[in-house]
Every structure is written in C-alpha cells, then in structure tokens.
Enzyme design. Structure first.
Site, PDB file in Angstrom:
ATOM      1  N   GLU A   9       0.824  -1.220   0.000  1.00 17.14           N
ATOM      2  CA  GLU A   9       0.000   0.000   0.000  1.00 17.14           C
ATOM      3  C   GLU A   9       0.852   1.262   0.000  1.00 17.14           C
ATOM      4  OE1 GLU A   9      -2.841  -0.122   3.215  1.00 17.14           O
ATOM      5  OE2 GLU A   9      -3.843  -1.883   2.412  1.00 17.14           O
ATOM      6  N   GLU A  11      -4.582  -8.812   1.110  1.00 21.39           N
ATOM      7  CA  GLU A  11      -5.274  -8.522   2.375  1.00 21.39           C
ATOM      8  C   GLU A  11      -6.772  -8.544   2.103  1.00 21.39           C
ATOM      9  OE1 GLU A  11      -4.052  -5.074   4.748  1.00 21.39           O
ATOM     10  OE2 GLU A  11      -1.986  -5.420   4.111  1.00 21.39           O
TER      11      GLU A  11
HETATM   12  C1  GAL Z   1      -4.222  -2.308   5.639  1.00 15.65           C
HETATM   13  C2  GAL Z   1      -2.722  -2.300   5.859  1.00 15.65           C
HETATM   14  C3  GAL Z   1      -2.355  -3.148   7.037  1.00 15.65           C
HETATM   15  C4  GAL Z   1      -3.228  -2.807   8.192  1.00 15.65           C
HETATM   16  C5  GAL Z   1      -4.675  -3.034   7.853  1.00 15.65           C
HETATM   17  C6  GAL Z   1      -5.551  -2.716   9.053  1.00 15.65           C
HETATM   18  O1  GAL Z   1      -4.610  -1.232   4.875  1.00 15.65           O
HETATM   19  O2  GAL Z   1      -2.021  -2.761   4.750  1.00 15.65           O
HETATM   20  O3  GAL Z   1      -1.011  -2.938   7.357  1.00 15.65           O
HETATM   21  O4  GAL Z   1      -3.005  -1.483   8.496  1.00 15.65           O
HETATM   22  O5  GAL Z   1      -4.987  -2.194   6.780  1.00 15.65           O
HETATM   23  O6  GAL Z   1      -6.900  -2.840   8.811  1.00 15.65           O
END
Ligand code: GAL
Length: 907
Positions: free
Chosen positions: A505, A599
C-alpha cells in the site's frame, strides 16, 4: 564418524524448534556460535542526555495522528539536510555488497567516530548495566502508556519501544583464530544499529527487519580482549504497528577460513520437476580473503532431510576445480538430477519434504569450509484462470497476514512461540502466510518450510512517501537496493516462499509513472537476485489503467477485490478510498496475470463479546450501537463487522467464489497483534485477528475452519447462552459448519432446519427469543448427520481449570509451555462472562514470563503475575530455567474459586 556428529549438530541448529537459538556449532572448517547470552544493556532514561553518535537527523514531528485510518494515503516526505555530525556515511559502506553498480559503492570517510566515547571502550565499567540475554525486546515489559497524550500511542502499541540504548559484550577470540575471517551476524535489531569493536566503528544497518553481517576481522585483537558495543536508536512514530525495540533476534559469531562460502552464498533452484525426476541447480559463491590466488575444489552432497533427520546422500554435484584470485570471489555452478524426488508441497494433500545440500570446499585435498543449505524440490506454476499450482495441483490460498510480534512476549523471537502460532493456524485450515510487511526471523521461515506453508516474503511498507513521520521513507533513497537484495539473498532457498513482495500500500500507487518507475526498479532488483519467483506489491488503491501494476507478475489486492466503502452508509464520505470490486476489471486488463488478495476482511471482534442489536447485513462497518462499543472498547463477535475499508469474512468468501480465477486470500490477520487497535486507539492491540493476542480462537476461527477444511466435521454456535438480562429478547443465534445444513434446538424445541444458500457461509436464526437453558445444533452434509454441538447457560464460576499445551519441555532456557486457564462452573462449563482476577505463582526451575487474556483494552503489563480473565479465559507463559531439570509447578488462584495446579517437567 566425527563428520556425522558435526552434521547432526548443525542440523539441530537449523531446524529443531527449541535448539535453534542456543546451538554451538564447531567444525574444523567454520564455526557459527550463538552469542545470545551474557550481554550488558543500558537504555537512556532521559533521551535528551543521550550521546550524539547518531545515524542522521530526522525531521521534527509537527503533527502526529496516531488514530489515522490504515488506508490514509502516504504523503510526500519532508526534505531535510544531512547533518555533518551524522554517522550515516560511516554506516553506508555496510551496504556495498548489496549495491550492484560498483561506482555507487560508499566510501568510508576518514576518522574513527566515537573512539573516545566510554561505552565503546573495553575498560568501560558496565557493571551497573542490566544483564540480559538475546533475543531481547526492551519495550515489552512496559508499562503501557495510557491516555490521549501518551508519548507512544495506540498505533505503536503504547509500549516504550522508542529510544536510544546500548548493548555490550566481550567475544571469545583465540590465537588460533588469527588466520580466520570473523563475522558478526545479526538476524535483526530494532533499529539503526551501529556496531563498534574495541573502540572502532565497524558498520551498521538501519532497517530493523533485515539480517546483516559485519566483518569484524580488521578490528580484532587476537592477543587479548575483544569488546563489542552496539548502539540502537529506535524512533517513535516509525511504524503503524508495534515494532519492538532492541536486538530482538539471534546474534552469531561466525569464524571461517580465509577462503570460504560467502554470506548467504548458495543458491538452489529446481527445474523440470516431476514425481519421476527433478534437476537441482546449485550455485555456490566462494570468497577468497587471503593474500594469494588459490585453487579450490567444491563438491556438494544432497541428503534427504525429513522429520528432523539428515538421511542418506541421494545425489552428488561432482567436484569442480577453480582458481579464485586473492581478494575476490567466484560463483561455481553445478547441477544434478534426482530420480523419484520427494517433492515439497503444502499439506494436507502434499508433504513438505526437505533436502539438505552439504557443500565442501577443499584446498590441496583438505576440507577448508563446509556449508549447509536446506531446500525443497517443488514446481510452482501461475495460471491466471485458476491461481497457483504447486506440483501441478491447484492450491487455493487460504492465507493470513501476520506481523512479527509474538503477543505477550513481544518482538523477541522465540521458536516455540512462533511454532505455536503456526500450529493454531494450521488447525484452522491456513495454508499460507504473508509476512506483513517485512522479512521475518529466519527461523520462522524454517518453520514454514518444515510445516508446509506457502509464504509471501515482503520487504517494505513505505518507499519514498511517508505513512508515519519516521518510517522507512527516511532512508529509502540510501537503502532500498541493499534492503531489497538482502531479503532475497537471505531467503531465496526457502521452498515455502513462493512470492516476493516489494511493497505494501505504498504512497507511490498515487503518483502515476513516477511511482510505477520506483516499483519497476524494486521489482527488477528482486528479479535480478531471483528470477524464479514472481514479484508483487500490494495495492489498496487499484485502478486497472494505472501504470503501477504493469510491472508486477502477480496482482495483489488489499480489499480491492470486494470493493471499498460501497455501502450507502459511506455516501457522504468524500475524502476516503472508494472503489468498486476490482477482480473483473483487472482480469480483463491483465488476462495473463494471476490475481490474489494479499489482504482481505480487516474484520474486527473481541473474543466472547456480543453486542446487540445484531446487523442483518452480511457485512457492516463498526459504529457505536452497530457492532461496536467505544465505552468498553470492544467489538461484537457476531463476526459481521469490519473496518470501514474492509468486509466480513462471509462477504470475502462470496467475492472469491464469484471470481474463481482469483488465487485466494490472505486475511488481515490470523492473530491479533500489538498496536493498530482500530477502532479504539486507547487500547494496546488490534481487533483484526481471527485469534486473539493470547492465542485463543474467536468465533471467526470456526467460520474460516468451516470453509477451509470442508472435510473436517465441525459445527460451532454463537453467542454464549448466559444472558440473564435478555430473557424474552431477540438474541440471534449463528452457526458455522463445514456441513451444508443444520437444525437448531432451544431446550429441546426445534427452531428449524436451515440450508446454506449459494454464496452463504453461515446459518442464521435471527429471531430467537432468549431463555436460559441449552442450545443444541445438529449439522448435516449431503443429508447425513455431520457434526453436533451444544451451548448451555452456566452457573456462577466456582472452579479454575488449567491445561498446558506442553507438559514436557526442554530445560534450555528457551522452550515454552502455554497454560490456558478457564473459569468454570460446578459442571465444568466455561463461564463465558467471567472476569475473575487470577493469580499465578510458580515453583521449580521455571518462570512465568508473561500473562495475557486476549483483551485488547487490558493495559496491565504483560509480565504481571495477576491478570483478569477475559470472558472466561486467561493465559500464562512458562519458560524453563536453562540447564536445571525438574518439576515446575504453577499454582493458579482466584478469590472464591477452587484453585488449580499444573505440573510441567523440564528435561
Ligand atoms: C491495511 C494495511 C495493514 C493494516 C490493515 C488494518 O490497509 O495494509 O497494514 O493497516 O490495513 O486494517
């Protein structure tokens, strides 16, 4: 005979779970000695009194928003001028071996910075300093910092990880080492390490997550004492999670002959892999630090290496002779075919078989170095229409993200703690881990190799643009190449790693061609080091027409597959990421690339907390009165709630099933982790885990298990059934099962049999009126009874029941036994609302190093021997004393409850 013994000892140092950190390896050729023990430690209490031996100045922090949402775009870095006093130019040469263009190698300036500073000198009296052993995390003991103006806020876990500290230790050097090369190998130090030996600055490495080697040889005193002094300087506001502080991984002293296999100097790749045969290609780089050109011979023997044993030699890469000029190195290539290879692959359908290559370097017929490389033979194929094939079998990724902390014991790496995490994940059905967002301890990759997880190894959370004022962006221009190469060079032989990720990100997603160019530079570096694995960089702002994804082999979405903020509740939100589901546009634009979700979810919940009313959506954001309660800082475990940019597990399952070409998902996250406690930043740890910080499964665990282990008969009911204030009130009951149908009974009366519809992953009885008694569920699969479960209203808590995960541990000062404490009623049922204060005491050769309960809002220090149960459960972690065998007895008491004891044998 002697050789066999040597091989076995070395093997223990690499794979066996508890020996790894203490192994003392001695051969006539190379010694790799653990120097974890007997360090002296000092951290300045008042940072303003600290020395001025700093790496570089950092921008002043003007605005800090600890609570900013994770998907806040990264911004441009502040420009600062390097200070003349800074030591950076003395440290940068440590990166030279990782910078390809020799003309860009750093030259050390003249002078010996720090030489007169007392802490670096042999005769400095460090008696008043703390005695510690490594791995060491100076922050985990706390105390937690409370309140809105805490120096370290919730984002970094409210623990004092920031600050400047020193480690000192003498190292053993003998006269016989005189003609050797002597190296310091640090697996990880948080952060900005600078190393002195005998008063001389040797070098350092700023990034806390990479392993590095420094050549001590020029500074060694072969006639007398040798004093190491290591300075760390861990900035506040440097991470979006808990970084820990200190030398938190293993440290080794490596002694080799002048001619030896270079650092991370072997490279194994396997080609033409089938069950009939495979070609093993082997490269070994040998370094000649002597003064004369030398002719050497290399030979590599390959052995089976399963279930912790070195087996017969199965193949030999024949001797080859080469001359290496003085002061240079040479890479020798070889290859061999292995018939009927035992392939490495993920369970349950495959077996993670391993091999070990033992390389001998000989001069005039005498072995002068021996080097071992563990590897696996496997074939990975990418199919954009299906996903990832391992040995020609489609393996859908059922993955989780994991940060590096180990819960209550913090960042200090411990093999058993990591292994326990993997065991709990495996039981849920996990087959893949994304190392968010940095390379892990090397032993964790040894575990993923051995246990058969697929891994994404990742290097950066930020590039040039910043997410927090003191994150990696400060050193990106100077270090990106070295850090990216260091990750690949260290980790390239692990069969578990299937993808390299060069970013998460990053702010460069937003900067079009300029950002894409940085991405390409990083991907190219990684590819130069290892052309065999695909690269990626995770996107949470993915537009199929932007240049950023062009260069990556695999498209990695964070939350973009499901889309972000598409629900009407976000209609008036203007300044946040909003994206429609991206699988289709990307699959169309990049028909030749595999797409996976690096993710997903970022769902949140607090184990055992159920809040009403319950959303009738399948996925809902969290607000007070809607899955959340900011007063108690807890999120409902109906498992329907996610951060604003996330989705429930159910919504993600549906989106993956509707896009079968997707390779699968890595859930954010497997375990709760320290820091980033969205949505309640006055807490200490996250709510995103499927498993809480103590390692206790939340309800979501069973939802994932029901989907990921379809052949494992199981059925799970939520919520608990102790609701004295809800008699007659609507109290929805949800059921997770690997079956396809279930019938629910309340006090013997059927509440109906329900079947999962298409793209449905739970069965819901949303109109149940609460009455005390028993809920029973019978699950069916293909019309046949499949699994049963019950949940009962309990009486008051009257007993303590305690069980250890291991009753026999090694008396090595490293092994761990995790004791789960349950507050139960007379019938032995766990009282799901009990929060009794539990007291732990211990006799015998062990200590309680931490307690926890999985409550993200609990700010009692982890080393406390008293702890409130959280919804009926509590945890104590016991570590044996080194070298003292015997019985460890842990007594667990609580006012008004019958006490319990656990007996553990330390052998
Ligand atoms: C994502 C990020 C992670 C963590 C997660 C929390 O955007 O890549 O590191 O922050 O959100 O919800």
């Amino acid at each position: 005979m002697k050789k066999n013994i040597i091989i076995i000892i070395i093997f223990l140092s690499i794979v066996s779970c508890n020996k790894t950190q203490t192994a003392h390896v001695e051969t006539s050729t190379r010694q790799r000695n653990s120097i974890n023990n007997n360090w002296k430690f000092y951290k300045y209490e008042n940072q303003s009194e600290a020395d001025s031996l700093f790496y570089d100045i950092r921008p002043e922090i003007i605005n800090v928003d600890d609570t900013k949402e994770a998907d806040t775009p990264a911004t441009e870095a502040a420009k600062i001028e390097a200070s003349k006093k800074a030591l950076k130019h003395y440290i940068l040469p440590s990166s030279n071996a990782f910078i390809k263009d020799v003309s860009k190698h750093h030259k050390r300036p003249a002078g010996e910075p720090g030489i007169n500073f007392p802490f670096v000198q042999s005769n400095f009296d460090d008696n008043t300093w703390e005695n510690i052993d490594l791995p060491h995390d100076w922050a985990i003991k706390g105390p937690f910092q409370e309140g809105p103006n805490a120096e370290v806020g919730g984002g970094m876990g409210r623990l004092p990880s920031n600050g400047i500290a020193w480690y000192r230790r003498k190292i053993d050097i003998t006269k016989t080492d005189k003609n050797k090369s002597i190296y310091l190998d640090i697996d990880g130090a948080m952060s900005y390490s600078i190393v002195w030996l005998n008063g001389y600055l040797v070098g350092g490495w700023p990034y806390g997550y990479n392993s590095f080697r420094l050549d001590l040889t020029p500074y060694i005193n072969f006639e007398g004492e040798n004093q190491l002094a290591i300075r760390l300087d861990n900035p506040n506001h440097s991470a979006r999670w808990y970084p820990g502080g200190g030398i938190y991984r293993n440290v080794w002293l490596t002694k080799t002959n002048k001619i030896h296999v270079s650092h991370w100097g072997t490279k194994v790749t396997t080609t033409n892999v089938s069950i009939k045969s495979a070609k093993v290609n082997f490269k070994v780089t040998v370094e000649n630090n002597s003064n004369s050109d030398s002719e050497i011979e290399t030979i590599t023997k390959i052995h089976n290496f399963n279930s912790g044993k070195i087996g017969d030699s199965v193949a030999i890469i024949e001797k080859s002779n080469t001359i290496i000029s003085a002061g240079s190195s040479k890479t020798i290539n070889g290859s061999v075919s292995i018939e009927n290879p035992q392939l490495w692959g993920p369970p349950p359908s495959q077996t993670p078989n391993l091999y070990k290559a033992v390389t001998s370097i000989m001069q005039n017929g005498i072995i002068i170095d021996e080097y071992e490389t563990i590897f696996g033979i496997r074939d990975i194929k990418l199919d954009p229409n299906q996903g990832i094939l391992v040995n020609n079998e489609l393996i859908k990724i059922k993955g989780v993200n994991e940060h590096h902390d180990l819960g209550a014991i913090g960042a200090a790496f411990n093999v058993r703690a990591a292994e326990r995490k993997l065991e709990i994940l495996k039981e849920m059905g996990v087959n893949a881990i994304r190392m968010a967002h940095n390379p892990p301890a090397p032993e964790l990759l040894e575990l993923t190799d051995k246990m058969g997880f697929l891994v994404i190894d990742e290097i950066f959370d930020s590039w040039e643009r910043k997410k927090t004022p003191h994150d990696f962006h400060l050193i990106f221009p100077d270090w990106y190449e070295a850090d990216a190469r260091a990750m690949v060079r260290r980790d390239k032989n692990h069969p578990s790693i299937i993808i390299w990720s060069y970013g998460n990100e990053v702010g460069e997603q937003y900067t079009d061609e300029a950002g894409a160019a940085i991405g390409k530079a990083l991907s190219d570096i990684v590819k130069e080091e290892d052309p065999t694995r695909p690269t990626t960089s995770a996107m949470n702002w993915a537009k199929s027409d932007m240049p950023f994804p062009e260069v990556m082999d695999i498209i990695s979405f964070n939350y973009q597959g499901e889309g972000i903020r598409q629900d009407p509740i976000f209609d008036n939100v203007k300044d946040r990421i909003k994206t429609k589901p991206q699988y289709e546009p990307y699959h169309k634009k990049f028909p030749n690339k595999v797409i996976l979700s690096s993710e997903t979810a970022s769902a949140a919940s607090s184990r055992g907390v159920y809040l009403f009313p319950v959303s009738d959506l399948t996925s809902s954001p969290i607000r007070d009165g809607m899955g959340g309660d900011s007063k108690i800082k807890q999120v409902s475990s109906y498992e329907l709630y996610a951060v604003d940019f996330g989705s429930s597990a159910d919504k993600v399952f549906a989106s993956l099933d509707k896009h079968p070409y997707s390779a699968g998902e890595f859930v954010w996250t497997g375990f709760d982790y320290l820091g980033e406690p969205t949505p309640y930043y006055n807490s200490r740890s996250s709510y995103n885990g499927i498993i809480d910080l103590a390692g206790f499964p939340k309800d979501r665990y069973y939802l994932y298990q029901s989907k990921w282990r379809p052949n494992f008969p199981m059925v799970h009911i939520l919520p608990h059934w102790n609701w004295p204030n809800r008699i007659g009130k609507i109290t929805p009951v949800h059921v997770f099962t690997s079956g396809d149908e279930a019938e629910l009974f309340l006090n013997g009366t059927s509440l109906g049999r329900k079947k999962k519809g298409k793209f449905e992953y739970r069965l819901r009885w949303d109109n149940v009126k609460y009455q005390t008694g028993e809920l029973k569920v019978i699950a069916y699969k293909n019309g046949k009874e499949w699994a049963k479960n019950t949940v009962k209203t309990t009486q008051e808590a009257s007993n303590i029941v305690a069980n250890a995960d291991r009753y026999m541990i090694d008396a090595d000062g490293k092994d761990l036994s995790y004791i789960t404490v349950k507050t139960t009623d007379e019938e032995g049922l766990v009282v799901p609302t009990a929060n009794n204060l539990i007291e732990f005491s211990i006799e015998g050769p062990g200590e309680i190093i931490a307690t926890d309960n999985g409550d993200a809002s609990d700010l009692m220090a982890f080393n406390s021997k008293i702890r409130h149960a959280f919804n009926g459960l509590c945890l104590a972690i016991v570590r044996p004393k080194k070298g003292v065998k015997g019985n460890i007895i842990v007594t667990i008491k609580s006012a008004g409850l019958k006490q319990a004891q656990v007996h553990i044998e330390s052998k």
